[in-house]
Design an enzyme around this catalytic site. Structure first.
Site, short mmCIF file in Angstrom:
data_model
loop_
_atom_site.label_atom_id
_atom_site.label_comp_id
_atom_site.label_asym_id
_atom_site.label_seq_id
_atom_site.Cartn_x
_atom_site.Cartn_y
_atom_site.Cartn_z
N HIS A 1 0.81 -1.22 0.00
CA HIS A 1 0.00 0.00 0.00
C HIS A 1 0.85 1.27 0.00
CE1 HIS A 1 -4.21 -1.38 0.37
NE2 HIS A 1 -3.67 -2.45 0.95
N ASP B 1 -7.67 -1.88 -1.21
CA ASP B 1 -8.57 -2.78 -0.49
C ASP B 1 -10.00 -2.33 -0.79
OD1 ASP B 1 -6.35 -3.97 0.64
OD2 ASP B 1 -6.49 -2.87 2.53
N HIS C 1 -7.83 -7.52 -1.23
CA HIS C 1 -6.63 -6.77 -1.60
C HIS C 1 -6.24 -7.07 -3.05
CE1 HIS C 1 -2.35 -5.35 -0.54
NE2 HIS C 1 -2.28 -5.80 -1.78
N GLU D 1 -5.74 -12.56 1.05
CA GLU D 1 -6.72 -11.54 1.42
C GLU D 1 -7.72 -11.36 0.28
OE1 GLU D 1 -4.50 -7.99 2.23
OE2 GLU D 1 -3.21 -8.98 3.70
#
Length: 224
Positions: free
Chosen positions: A132, A139, A199, A196
């Site tokens: 990030h 996200d 993500h 995830e």
């Protein structure tokens, strides 16, 4: 020598494109407000979590257009975009302390392993930025045609096996929703984080590692 806890993709070469961060337009996406990390006091400074590198935003707009073609009225709900390394440090510590409250009997190293299932290891090294911190990771989840959040089977950032993209059986409504999000994002060229469901990346080290690109396009955004 590598940094302990880093995923293999964090050692992929970077050839920086030098694109600026640009704001994610709130009139074209749904934004999670107030932003959950900023609400906790995460130190964003002059940066906005609702920003991405320029080409990444273009790809995100393509994904939104595709979603609305196959699901009229639906929208991408942006939870988090750019995240300074200082915020990464803050959220790792916050998550660790929250887990410690509910699992005080667990060894610190085991608790930290739970944290790093979800949170990338913070790093000030230019060659190993958290995803990030490059402005190339986002996200997100889904909003239906009635403006309601779509149930994905677990909340974003949950430190549990339910966060794994393929946790639920394929016929489960949760799996169908996750697959819809995945289909939407890969249509625009994004890749999903293997651990995830929420993500996705385009142009960072994870993207390059998954796609076989020789270099990532984006390294860490230099913080002012």
């Amino acid at each position: 020598m590598g940094i302990p806890g880093l995923k293999p993709y964090r050692y992929h070469p970077i050839q920086e494109w030098g694109e600026p961060l640009v704001p994610i337009p709130g009139d074209q996406f749904t934004l999670t407000l107030p932003h959950p990390y900023a609400k906790l006091g995460a130190p964003y400074g002059n940066y906005s979590p609702f920003s991405l590198r320029q080409s990444v935003l273009i790809k995100l707009l393509q994904a939104q257009d595709y979603l609305q073609q196959i699901k009229p009225g639906w929208r991408l709900n942006i939870f988090d975009g750019y995240r300074p390394n200082t915020v990464q440090v803050f959220m790792v510590e916050y998550t660790y302390q929250e887990l410690l409250k509910i699992q005080p009997e667990i060894a610190p190293t085991d608790l930290l392993a739970q944290v790093y299932q979800i949170w990338a290891v913070p790093s000030d090294e230019p060659a190993t930025p958290p995803p990030h911190s490059t402005g190339a990771a986002v996200d997100l989840t889904l909003i239906d045609e009635y403006g309601q959040a779509v149930d994905m089977g677990s909340p974003i950032d949950e430190c549990s096996p339910r966060s794994l993209p393929d946790y639920y059986p394929r016929e489960s409504p949760y799996a169908i929703h996750r697959n819809l999000l995945h289909q939407t994002m890969i249509h625009a060229g994004f890749v999903r984080h293997p651990e995830e469901w929420w993500h996705f990346s385009w142009g960072d080290q994870l993207w390059a590692w998954v796609t076989g690109a020789p270099n990532a396009h984006y390294g860490r955004v230099e913080e002012n």
